[in-house]
Design a protein around this motif. Structure first.
Motif: not given
Length: 264
Positions: A55-83
């Protein structure tokens, strides 16, 4: 808000929890007990089945899960994050080790350029190219649906091999993306005057797959001179050390062993 099961690193270990995901935020229950806005995330890294959200504030979150969950999470974050993000077609990988991949095809999706990587996000496909593994970017021509089109050609290193990916979008957008990518990866550029001719030649021979002994013969330099060249290349971050070659001499015991062996 959709609830999905994950493991998250916190304190000295990993905790199994259910996080909430919406288009705008991710909610972490205890032991974290915090909600972060998707817009606050400015970098996403993936290492095997672990997703790292920074995050912009310097926090870091490590998340592990099954591929299906990571697919949902990645898509949501990448399509909405600052980039820097745009809609385009991509083909990745298209070439591996100089050989065209016959099954490669164009996928429609989003290209997102974050702090440490370029993300390609399609309907079924998500992949990233770490920026520090990009070895070349150029605009080139490629046949698309029977006609020559301008595409961005990206060479990058994957498992020790040179891999090529292509990006296709309208020319005006393409030039903006190209300039942005060149600027983002400018720290990897090496100016013509940074290396002398011998160092440049050694770098080329390393790229061709030659080992140190073969390079010494090809360039006609001693082991000590080659070590000096390697020091320059390491300093310029052009090579990494993968193996240290040792020089040895016989001890008295070794000399006795050889002498006795010759007698038998």
């Amino acid at each position: 808000m959709k609830q999905v099961p994950v493991k998250i690193e916190y304190g000295n270990g990993w905790h199994a929890i259910k996080i909430g995901i919406s288009e705008n935020a991710i909610s972490f229950p205890e032991p974290i007990g915090k909600e972060i806005k998707i817009k606050e995330i400015d970098d996403v890294e993936e290492k095997r089945n672990i997703l790292i959200l920074n995050t912009k504030s310097g926090n870091s979150y490590k998340i592990a899960s099954i591929p299906k969950v990571l697919h949902i999470l990645k898509r949501t974050v990448i399509m909405g994050c600052t980039a820097y993000r745009l809609v385009a077609y991509f083909m990745s990988p298209a070439v591996r080790g100089g050989v065209m991949i016959s099954s490669a095809k164009w996928d429609k999706g989003a290209i997102a350029v974050l702090k440490t990587s370029i993300w390609f996000v399609g309907r079924d496909k998500q992949l990233s190219i770490p920026l520090d593994e990009v070895s070349g970017i150029e605009i080139t021509k490629r046949e698309v649906q029977g006609k020559e089109s301008d595409v961005i050609h990206i060479d990058h290193i994957e498992n020790g091999e040179v891999v090529t990916s292509f990006i296709l979008c309208p020319l005006t957008t393409l030039e903006i993306l190209y300039n942005y990518l060149k600027d983002t990866t400018k720290d990897l550029d090496v100016s013509a005057g940074e290396l002398d001719s011998v160092s440049g030649q050694v770098a080329m021979l390393v790229y061709s797959g030659m080992d140190s002994h073969a390079i010494e013969k090809m360039v006609n330099i001693s082991h000590k001179q080659l070590e000096s060249v390697y020091d320059k290349l390491i300093e310029k971050q052009i090579v990494d050390v993968v193996l240290t070659r040792r020089e040895v001499k016989l001890t008295t015991k070794g000399v006795r062993f050889v002498n006795e062996s010759v007698k038998t």
